[in-house]
Design a protein around this motif. Structure first.
Motif, short mmCIF file in Angstrom:
data_model
loop_
_atom_site.label_atom_id
_atom_site.label_comp_id
_atom_site.label_asym_id
_atom_site.label_seq_id
_atom_site.Cartn_x
_atom_site.Cartn_y
_atom_site.Cartn_z
N TYR A 1 -9.73 2.41 -5.56
CA TYR A 1 -10.11 2.27 -4.33
C TYR A 1 -10.91 3.46 -4.03
CZ TYR A 1 -6.29 5.43 -3.17
OH TYR A 1 -5.66 6.43 -2.90
N CYS A 11 -6.92 12.98 -6.55
CA CYS A 11 -5.39 13.35 -6.39
C CYS A 11 -5.07 14.50 -5.08
CB CYS A 11 -4.95 14.06 -7.85
SG CYS A 11 -3.24 14.53 -7.91
N PHE A 66 1.86 -12.08 4.22
CA PHE A 66 1.39 -12.27 5.58
C PHE A 66 1.16 -14.18 5.62
CE2 PHE A 66 -0.28 -8.29 5.34
CZ PHE A 66 0.68 -7.43 6.33
N GLY A 86 -2.57 -1.09 6.96
CA GLY A 86 -1.83 0.28 6.40
C GLY A 86 -2.41 1.56 6.81
N ARG A 138 0.94 0.14 11.66
CA ARG A 138 2.35 -0.14 11.87
C ARG A 138 2.97 1.13 12.14
NH1 ARG A 138 6.33 -3.57 8.37
NH2 ARG A 138 6.04 -2.07 6.95
N THR A 139 2.52 2.37 11.40
CA THR A 139 3.17 3.43 11.46
C THR A 139 2.19 4.76 11.47
OG1 THR A 139 5.38 2.96 10.45
CG2 THR A 139 4.92 5.23 11.04
N ALA A 178 -3.82 -1.80 2.25
CA ALA A 178 -3.26 -0.64 1.61
C ALA A 178 -1.78 -0.39 1.82
CB ALA A 178 -4.16 0.64 2.35
N THR A 179 -0.96 -1.52 1.49
CA THR A 179 0.47 -1.60 1.85
C THR A 179 1.30 -1.11 0.99
OG1 THR A 179 0.04 -3.94 0.98
CG2 THR A 179 0.05 -3.67 3.47
N PHE A 215 3.56 0.39 -2.28
CA PHE A 215 4.27 -0.17 -3.68
C PHE A 215 5.70 -0.29 -3.55
CE2 PHE A 215 0.63 2.47 -4.48
CZ PHE A 215 -0.11 1.76 -5.33
N TRP A 260 8.95 5.01 1.99
CA TRP A 260 9.42 4.14 0.55
C TRP A 260 10.28 5.03 -0.35
CZ3 TRP A 260 7.77 7.28 -3.17
CH2 TRP A 260 6.77 8.21 -3.11
N ASN A 307 10.13 0.46 3.31
CA ASN A 307 8.83 -0.12 3.47
C ASN A 307 8.80 -1.69 2.94
OD1 ASN A 307 8.98 0.45 0.52
ND2 ASN A 307 6.76 0.50 0.41
O1 N01 Z 1 1.30 3.50 0.45
P1 N01 Z 1 2.24 3.84 1.62
P2 N01 Z 1 0.05 4.21 -0.14
N1 N01 Z 1 2.41 -4.61 8.35
O2 N01 Z 1 3.60 3.09 1.55
C1 N01 Z 1 1.66 -0.35 5.86
C2 N01 Z 1 0.91 8.17 -3.51
N2 N01 Z 1 -0.30 8.11 -3.40
O3 N01 Z 1 -0.44 3.19 -1.33
O4 N01 Z 1 4.50 3.06 7.27
C3 N01 Z 1 1.50 -3.48 8.55
O5 N01 Z 1 2.32 5.04 1.91
C4 N01 Z 1 2.93 0.98 6.09
O6 N01 Z 1 3.40 0.86 7.37
P3 N01 Z 1 4.74 1.73 7.45
C5 N01 Z 1 1.69 8.86 -2.19
O7 N01 Z 1 2.87 9.41 -3.05
C6 N01 Z 1 -1.15 9.37 -3.70
O8 N01 Z 1 -0.81 4.46 0.94
O9 N01 Z 1 5.63 1.10 6.33
N3 N01 Z 1 1.39 -2.54 7.82
C7 N01 Z 1 2.14 1.96 5.41
O10 N01 Z 1 1.05 2.57 6.71
C8 N01 Z 1 1.80 7.94 -1.46
O11 N01 Z 1 2.82 8.20 -0.37
C9 N01 Z 1 -2.30 9.48 -3.53
O12 N01 Z 1 5.16 1.22 9.06
C10 N01 Z 1 2.11 -2.66 6.69
C11 N01 Z 1 1.12 1.42 4.44
O13 N01 Z 1 0.90 0.01 4.78
C12 N01 Z 1 2.12 6.63 -2.23
O14 N01 Z 1 1.33 6.77 -3.46
C13 N01 Z 1 -3.12 8.53 -3.14
C14 N01 Z 1 3.12 -3.60 6.26
C15 N01 Z 1 1.29 1.65 2.99
O15 N01 Z 1 1.65 3.19 2.96
C16 N01 Z 1 1.98 5.18 -1.53
O16 N01 Z 1 0.63 5.32 -0.83
C17 N01 Z 1 -2.66 7.30 -2.74
C18 N01 Z 1 3.15 -4.76 7.37
N4 N01 Z 1 3.69 -5.75 6.81
C19 N01 Z 1 -1.16 7.05 -3.03
N5 N01 Z 1 3.49 -3.26 5.23
C20 N01 Z 1 -2.98 10.92 -3.69
O17 N01 Z 1 -2.49 11.83 -4.66
C21 N01 Z 1 3.16 -1.99 4.78
N6 N01 Z 1 2.37 -1.65 5.84
C22 N01 Z 1 -3.89 11.25 -2.87
#
Ligand code: N01
Length: 542
Positions: free
Chosen positions: A61, A66, A162, A194, A218-219, A386-387, A389, A501, A506
């Motif tokens: 994306y 990192c 959804f 997200g 959501r948060t 961006a929901t 894992f 998570w 989550n």
């Molecule tokens: O996923 P997340 P991510 N309706 O689970 C929301 C690593 N990582 O891919 O908090 C509305 O953090 C959800 O809301 P809530 C890193 O360890 C590292 O971003 O559950 N919203 C949240 O805001 C990270 O922590 C890097 O209320 C909904 C979002 O979606 C982990 O991977 C980069 C929903 C999900 O956030 C995961 O990150 C990226 C719904 N029904 C990731 N369901 C780097 O090293 C979910 N959400 C930089």
């Protein structure tokens, strides 16, 4: 059944026997293959993707990079590799990390034992032959003494069901399964669902392209600026002059990577001292911000002080007061994984970016034209989920893993994962789980956690071969004690107190268990080393 792997015709393999099958060719699978081959074992890696890199193969994306500093987010097992590879930025972008994974695969000639575009669908322990039967979606059926899961902690995308999803006319993307050709959002009305790390990295870039961006939150999430920068040759050389020293310092830290950490408690400092300390830590940026004081993740009152500082930062950056308030998290600072950003909060000052709160009234449905919340339809051309894992265990759920007496791992882990040291689980002999639940994994720097697990497992396998043993499996009481310990230790930290998570919160319906080991990387490593030096204490070897 035949097929192609990487464009080549594929004749399914049906009677080959390996010492080990490794599932996944991310950093864990690559290093495992390297170690096992070095020990003279035969191994086959199956990889669902078309190339190596795991997480970094799938997460393409915009803005993916990192947030552990590049000089530390790399393998340490080869001094030549450390010396010859040059990272270009403080925080490496995804294409560069993927380039590094490819470089490692080529440098150590790993590809010839990896079968790409092949997903393992089942692994079954044969109690008579004392080996694993592994099946793939390409029709392969091979046997292996050891089955090694290198499937990643954050790899199974959370596709939220959804309602009306299929009605939406435009494309729907998930950050963790991004199209390889990239996506051009120029002139489009985009919705992002997200506000975790993936969203926070991609939102500022998507906002540069989109004609209108709506973020559904959501948060609210805490985020610290990355202050990313190009690395100078002088800086790289200064680290390379004594790379092993940095690696050793990193291994001595609870997180497995090194950054300045102030052990003093926040509550013993005056408000003025704290303000200055937080300001300096903010200026350094990134995850080390949490190292401003030693008690931030243990004392709620201490945590409140850093939370207040972060709220004030958000309020000072975001001009619209109502949006700023929505962006201020009301949970414990650092309880959910801290995010690291480049211009995230600033993005909300752009006139075409809108934040929609879905904390009280959730997303109702997708419609043909967009997303409906609380009776309002937000018209969109594309949606980015961006929901996140199904963390820690989601990748295991995708494979039918059957152990002794026909019991599946999914059944065993229904109420939460149970594994001894996070490396092996009772009822599933010779099954190893790299960075499995109950190990530091996601709370440590992943590559260092991977190296430690792989080295331990490879040494264990060599030992079993030396003594002519057929199987290794944890003792039930040792596994139970470890699971209990992982659970107990998590309660000491404020991190166990929110719906993250880390605890499976989550995703509706998942058991609420703190899955990674939070006792610290060095403590964990010491325990693993003791187990090994005591003849694999806590395991039955037969
Ligand atoms: O996923 P997340 P991510 N309706 O689970 C929301 C690593 N990582 O891919 O908090 C509305 O953090 C959800 O809301 P809530 C890193 O360890 C590292 O971003 O559950 N919203 C949240 O805001 C990270 O922590 C890097 O209320 C909904 C979002 O979606 C982990 O991977 C980069 C929903 C999900 O956030 C995961 O990150 C990226 C719904 N029904 C990731 N369901 C780097 O090293 C979910 N959400 C930089």
């Amino acid at each position: 059944m035949t097929g192609t792997t990487n464009g080549h015709h594929h004749q399914p393999e049906t009677d080959t026997v390996f010492d080990a099958v490794i599932v996944g060719a991310g950093f864990a699978g690559l290093y495992m293959l390297h170690r096992l081959r070095g020990l003279g074992f035969t191994a086959r890696v199956y990889e669902a993707g078309g190339g190596v890199g795991g997480t970094w193969y799938w997460n393409r994306y915009p803005g993916a990079r990192c947030d552990v500093e590049s000089m530390q987010y790399s393998f340490s097992f080869s001094e030549e590799l450390d010396q010859q590879w040059n990272w270009s930025e403080k925080y490496a972008p995804q294409p560069e990390i993927l380039g590094y994974a490819n470089h490692v695969a080529d440098r150590f000639d790993l590809r010839r034992h990896i079968q790409f575009d092949t997903r393992v669908i089942a692994a079954t322990f044969d109690e008579t032959a004392k080996c694993w039967q592994v099946e793939t979606d390409r029709g392969d059926r091979v046997a292996a003494k050891f089955c090694i899961m290198a499937v990643g902690c954050l790899s199974a995308a959370n596709h939220v069901p959804f309602s009306g999803r299929e009605d939406f006319r435009g494309p729907i993307y998930h950050t963790g399964e991004w199209p390889h050709e990239g996506v051009d959002f120029t002139g489009l009305r985009v919705g992002v669902i997200g506000t975790g790390s993936s969203a926070i990295q991609s939102i500022p870039i998507i906002a540069q392209q989109a004609s209108h961006l709506t973020v559904f939150q959501r948060t609210a999430t805490y985020s610290v600026p990355a202050w990313n920068a190009k690395l100078t040759p002088e800086y790289r050389d200064s680290i390379k002059a004594d790379y092993p020293a940095l690696r050793a310092k990193a291994r001595g830290r609870p997180t497995g990577f090194y950054f300045p950490f102030n052990m003093k408690p926040a509550l013993e400092a005056t408000p003025e001292e704290r303000e200055q300390q937080y300001e300096e830590a903010w200026e350094r940026g990134g995850l080390p911000f949490l190292g401003a004081y030693g008690d931030l993740l243990f004392e709620k009152a201490a945590n409140d002080t850093i939370a207040e500082f972060a709220h004030n930062k958000i309020r000072s950056i975001v001009k619209d007061p109502a949006t700023a308030e929505l962006l201020c998290p009301d949970n414990v600072f650092g309880c959910k994984r801290l995010c690291v950003d480049t211009g995230y909060f600033e993005t909300y000052n752009l006139p075409h970016v809108k934040l929609v709160d879905v904390s009280r009234t959730p997303i109702e449905r997708f419609t043909a034209e967009g997303i409906e919340v609380d009776g309002t339809e937000y018209r969109l051309d594309a949606i980015v989920c961006a929901t996140g894992f199904a963390a820690m265990t989601g990748s295991f759920d995708r494979i039918r893993i059957t152990g002794r007496q026909g019991r599946t791992l999914a059944e065993k882990w229904r109420a939460g994962p149970r594994a001894y040291l996070g490396v092996a689980t009772v009822g599933f002999p010779n099954l190893f789980t790299i960075t499995g639940p109950g190990s530091p994994s996601v709370l440590a720097s992943m590559i260092q956690a991977i190296e430690q697990h792989v080295d331990w497992m490879a040494d264990c396998m060599a030992h079993l071969r030396d003594i002519g043993a057929a199987t290794i499996e944890p003792v039930q009481s040792d596994e139970d004690e470890w699971v209990e310990h992982v659970n107990e230790v998590s309660k000491v930290s404020l991190r166990s107190t929110c719906s993250s998570w880390y605890v499976g919160a989550n995703i509706p319906g998942r058991p609420r268990v703190f899955m990674p080991y939070i006792g610290g990387f060095p403590v964990y490593v010491q325990k693993c080393n003791e187990v090994m030096s005591n003849g694999f204490e806590g395991f039955v070897i037969e």
